[in-house]
Write a protein that holds these residues in place. Sequence first.
Motif, PDB file in Angstrom:
ATOM      1  N   GLN A   1     -11.440  25.239 -36.715  1.00 10.63           N
ATOM      2  CA  GLN A   1     -10.821  25.438 -38.017  1.00 10.63           C
ATOM      3  C   GLN A   1     -10.048  26.748 -38.037  1.00 10.63           C
ATOM      4  O   GLN A   1     -10.488  27.756 -37.498  1.00 10.63           O
ATOM      5  CB  GLN A   1     -11.872  25.451 -39.134  1.00 10.63           C
ATOM      6  CG  GLN A   1     -11.269  25.676 -40.521  1.00 10.63           C
ATOM      7  CD  GLN A   1     -12.254  25.396 -41.630  1.00 10.63           C
ATOM      8  OE1 GLN A   1     -12.881  24.352 -41.659  1.00 10.63           O
ATOM      9  NE2 GLN A   1     -12.400  26.348 -42.547  1.00 10.63           N
ATOM     10  N   LEU A   2      -8.902  26.702 -38.659  1.00 10.66           N
ATOM     11  CA  LEU A   2      -8.064  27.887 -38.837  1.00 10.66           C
ATOM     12  C   LEU A   2      -7.867  28.098 -40.325  1.00 10.66           C
ATOM     13  O   LEU A   2      -7.399  27.208 -41.041  1.00 10.66           O
ATOM     14  CB  LEU A   2      -6.711  27.690 -38.152  1.00 10.66           C
ATOM     15  CG  LEU A   2      -5.649  28.773 -38.390  1.00 10.66           C
ATOM     16  CD1 LEU A   2      -6.126  30.124 -37.885  1.00 10.66           C
ATOM     17  CD2 LEU A   2      -4.337  28.379 -37.718  1.00 10.66           C
TER      18      LEU A   2
ATOM     19  N   PRO B   1      -3.906  19.189 -31.854  1.00  7.44           N
ATOM     20  CA  PRO B   1      -4.245  18.165 -32.862  1.00  7.44           C
ATOM     21  C   PRO B   1      -5.681  18.244 -33.369  1.00  7.44           C
ATOM     22  O   PRO B   1      -5.977  17.686 -34.430  1.00  7.44           O
ATOM     23  CB  PRO B   1      -3.989  16.848 -32.122  1.00  7.44           C
ATOM     24  CG  PRO B   1      -4.017  17.198 -30.670  1.00  7.44           C
ATOM     25  CD  PRO B   1      -3.517  18.599 -30.566  1.00  7.44           C
ATOM     26  N   ASP B   2      -6.575  18.926 -32.651  1.00  7.40           N
ATOM     27  CA  ASP B   2      -7.972  18.986 -33.082  1.00  7.40           C
ATOM     28  C   ASP B   2      -8.248  20.112 -34.075  1.00  7.40           C
ATOM     29  O   ASP B   2      -9.346  20.190 -34.630  1.00  7.40           O
ATOM     30  CB  ASP B   2      -8.895  19.161 -31.865  1.00  7.40           C
ATOM     31  CG  ASP B   2      -8.868  17.950 -30.942  1.00  7.40           C
ATOM     32  OD1 ASP B   2      -8.607  16.840 -31.451  1.00  7.40           O
ATOM     33  OD2 ASP B   2      -9.088  18.121 -29.733  1.00  7.40           O
ATOM     34  N   VAL B   3      -7.278  20.980 -34.298  1.00 10.47           N
ATOM     35  CA  VAL B   3      -7.486  22.111 -35.197  1.00 10.47           C
ATOM     36  C   VAL B   3      -7.380  21.649 -36.648  1.00 10.47           C
ATOM     37  O   VAL B   3      -6.412  20.991 -37.040  1.00 10.47           O
ATOM     38  CB  VAL B   3      -6.469  23.236 -34.931  1.00 10.47           C
ATOM     39  CG1 VAL B   3      -6.596  24.338 -35.972  1.00 10.47           C
ATOM     40  CG2 VAL B   3      -6.670  23.813 -33.540  1.00 10.47           C
ATOM     41  N   ARG B   4      -8.378  21.989 -37.440  1.00 15.71           N
ATOM     42  CA  ARG B   4      -8.363  21.710 -38.874  1.00 15.71           C
ATOM     43  C   ARG B   4      -7.912  22.983 -39.593  1.00 15.71           C
ATOM     44  O   ARG B   4      -8.511  24.047 -39.419  1.00 15.71           O
ATOM     45  CB  ARG B   4      -9.745  21.297 -39.372  1.00 15.71           C
ATOM     46  CG  ARG B   4     -10.315  20.089 -38.665  1.00 15.71           C
ATOM     47  CD  ARG B   4     -11.627  19.638 -39.294  1.00 15.71           C
ATOM     48  NE  ARG B   4     -12.595  20.719 -39.429  1.00 15.71           N
ATOM     49  CZ  ARG B   4     -13.419  21.125 -38.462  1.00 15.71           C
ATOM     50  NH1 ARG B   4     -13.362  20.527 -37.270  1.00 15.71           N
ATOM     51  NH2 ARG B   4     -14.289  22.088 -38.665  1.00 15.71           N
ATOM     52  N   VAL B   5      -6.888  22.871 -40.406  1.00 16.26           N
ATOM     53  CA  VAL B   5      -6.324  24.034 -41.095  1.00 16.26           C
ATOM     54  C   VAL B   5      -6.747  24.004 -42.558  1.00 16.26           C
ATOM     55  O   VAL B   5      -6.582  22.994 -43.250  1.00 16.26           O
ATOM     56  CB  VAL B   5      -4.788  24.061 -40.997  1.00 16.26           C
ATOM     57  CG1 VAL B   5      -4.232  25.260 -41.771  1.00 16.26           C
ATOM     58  CG2 VAL B   5      -4.356  24.130 -39.538  1.00 16.26           C
ATOM     59  N   ALA B   6      -7.320  25.116 -43.020  1.00 20.41           N
ATOM     60  CA  ALA B   6      -7.646  25.302 -44.434  1.00 20.41           C
ATOM     61  C   ALA B   6      -6.636  26.301 -45.001  1.00 20.41           C
ATOM     62  O   ALA B   6      -6.603  27.457 -44.572  1.00 20.41           O
ATOM     63  CB  ALA B   6      -9.069  25.831 -44.597  1.00 20.41           C
TER      64      ALA B   6
ATOM     65  N   THR C   1      -3.764  32.518 -32.836  1.00 26.40           N
ATOM     66  CA  THR C   1      -2.771  32.961 -31.855  1.00 26.40           C
ATOM     67  C   THR C   1      -1.707  31.894 -31.653  1.00 26.40           C
ATOM     68  O   THR C   1      -0.510  32.192 -31.563  1.00 26.40           O
ATOM     69  CB  THR C   1      -3.459  33.282 -30.521  1.00 26.40           C
ATOM     70  OG1 THR C   1      -4.404  34.330 -30.715  1.00 26.40           O
ATOM     71  CG2 THR C   1      -2.448  33.722 -29.475  1.00 26.40           C
ATOM     72  N   THR C   2      -2.135  30.641 -31.568  1.00 31.07           N
ATOM     73  CA  THR C   2      -1.196  29.537 -31.374  1.00 31.07           C
ATOM     74  C   THR C   2      -0.226  29.446 -32.543  1.00 31.07           C
ATOM     75  O   THR C   2       0.991  29.314 -32.354  1.00 31.07           O
ATOM     76  CB  THR C   2      -1.959  28.210 -31.225  1.00 31.07           C
ATOM     77  OG1 THR C   2      -2.881  28.316 -30.152  1.00 31.07           O
ATOM     78  CG2 THR C   2      -1.001  27.061 -30.951  1.00 31.07           C
ATOM     79  N   LEU C   3      -0.746  29.537 -33.766  1.00 31.88           N
ATOM     80  CA  LEU C   3       0.118  29.457 -34.936  1.00 31.88           C
ATOM     81  C   LEU C   3       1.081  30.631 -34.996  1.00 31.88           C
ATOM     82  O   LEU C   3       2.280  30.456 -35.245  1.00 31.88           O
ATOM     83  CB  LEU C   3      -0.728  29.403 -36.211  1.00 31.88           C
ATOM     84  CG  LEU C   3       0.056  29.371 -37.535  1.00 31.88           C
ATOM     85  CD1 LEU C   3       0.989  28.170 -37.586  1.00 31.88           C
ATOM     86  CD2 LEU C   3      -0.885  29.376 -38.737  1.00 31.88           C
ATOM     87  N   LEU C   4       0.586  31.857 -34.752  1.00 31.32           N
ATOM     88  CA  LEU C   4       1.456  33.030 -34.797  1.00 31.32           C
ATOM     89  C   LEU C   4       2.558  32.918 -33.749  1.00 31.32           C
ATOM     90  O   LEU C   4       3.713  33.243 -34.017  1.00 31.32           O
ATOM     91  CB  LEU C   4       0.635  34.302 -34.575  1.00 31.32           C
ATOM     92  CG  LEU C   4       1.398  35.618 -34.631  1.00 31.32           C
ATOM     93  CD1 LEU C   4       2.114  35.799 -35.970  1.00 31.32           C
ATOM     94  CD2 LEU C   4       0.473  36.797 -34.378  1.00 31.32           C
ATOM     95  N   ASP C   5       2.228  32.429 -32.567  1.00 32.58           N
ATOM     96  CA  ASP C   5       3.230  32.297 -31.508  1.00 32.58           C
ATOM     97  C   ASP C   5       4.330  31.308 -31.911  1.00 32.58           C
ATOM     98  O   ASP C   5       5.514  31.575 -31.731  1.00 32.58           O
ATOM     99  CB  ASP C   5       2.541  31.836 -30.214  1.00 32.58           C
ATOM    100  CG  ASP C   5       3.536  31.671 -29.081  1.00 32.58           C
ATOM    101  OD1 ASP C   5       4.089  32.682 -28.612  1.00 32.58           O
ATOM    102  OD2 ASP C   5       3.781  30.510 -28.658  1.00 32.58           O
ATOM    103  N   LEU C   6       3.933  30.162 -32.472  1.00 29.34           N
ATOM    104  CA  LEU C   6       4.966  29.186 -32.824  1.00 29.34           C
ATOM    105  C   LEU C   6       5.812  29.669 -34.005  1.00 29.34           C
ATOM    106  O   LEU C   6       7.005  29.382 -34.098  1.00 29.34           O
ATOM    107  CB  LEU C   6       4.356  27.815 -33.084  1.00 29.34           C
ATOM    108  CG  LEU C   6       3.505  27.562 -34.329  1.00 29.34           C
ATOM    109  CD1 LEU C   6       4.383  27.181 -35.510  1.00 29.34           C
ATOM    110  CD2 LEU C   6       2.507  26.435 -34.051  1.00 29.34           C
TER     111      LEU C   6
END
Length: 301
Positions: free
Chosen positions: A99-100, A125-130, A292-297
């Motif tokens: 979860q992020l 695809p497995d990351v759940r975002v709140a 980190t993945t979200l910030l990079d994209l």
Amino acid sequence: MGLPPGTPELRVLDLLVSVAETGSLGRAAGRHRISQPAASMKISALERQLRLVLLERGPTGSRLTPAGAAVVDWARPVLDAARALVSGVAALHADQEGQLRVAASMTIADHRVPGWLITLHDRAPDVRVALRVGNSSQVADMVRRREADLGFVEGPHAPHGLRSRAIGADELVVVVAPSHPWAVRRLPLPLRSLAATPLILREQGSGTRDALGEFLREAGEFASPAAELGSTTAIKSALTTGDAPAVLSRLAVSAELDDGRLINVPLEGLGPLRRTFRAVWLSDTPPAGPATTLLDLVLHA
């Protein structure tokens, strides 16, 4: 094997390193969000604990003694290891929970976050975002309280006490209803006229309002607001009465400008009124895992 007696606390070592990095006990205190007297007391307690004089205090300020400089050199790798530990634990939690937690200001949440999350889903695809939404001040507070792993805010300055990276810019535009007298102006509007006019504004803490305040200060005093509303949608609805102007994100009013429901009033002698979008996070918990993945994209969008 336990730690030796007299092992200093990490936070006071971090404060001492901040004195070395900022060159001032006062600036170090500000970085740690404590008063200068409180910072001085903490350093004095550390000196008593170590039985060393770490700072030379004088009427013009404080500077490290040779012993203080040596302690700082030894403290840095210890603090780096502690940050790596905290970051690693955060990454483990993110991996285990999948979860992020993201917090975003309203403009960014409406016009940027959806696209980012679609791309994030393609990569992970497995990351759940709140996602939580608030004004920029509220988002910064969520990050400080560790209620969000990563925040996205807007405004003229980075929030106090948080690390940040600029991720883009936005333009603010003066908008009025077609029935407002400014809608048929032949000449650009002087900034002093905008400052003297009661505007429909967002609430205190909004990045839009903070950025507008920075621009209007160039004109000196500015008028009290005609109204203070808690969302851009509410402001756009209030604009339809034609009684007062507003300054809003071009992203938020692009549809209304395109179909003529609102009119953009150019300002005299000024280019676009730009404000910065920023990603923010806690200094002691760098983005890890999905953050980190979200910030990079976002940085490479």
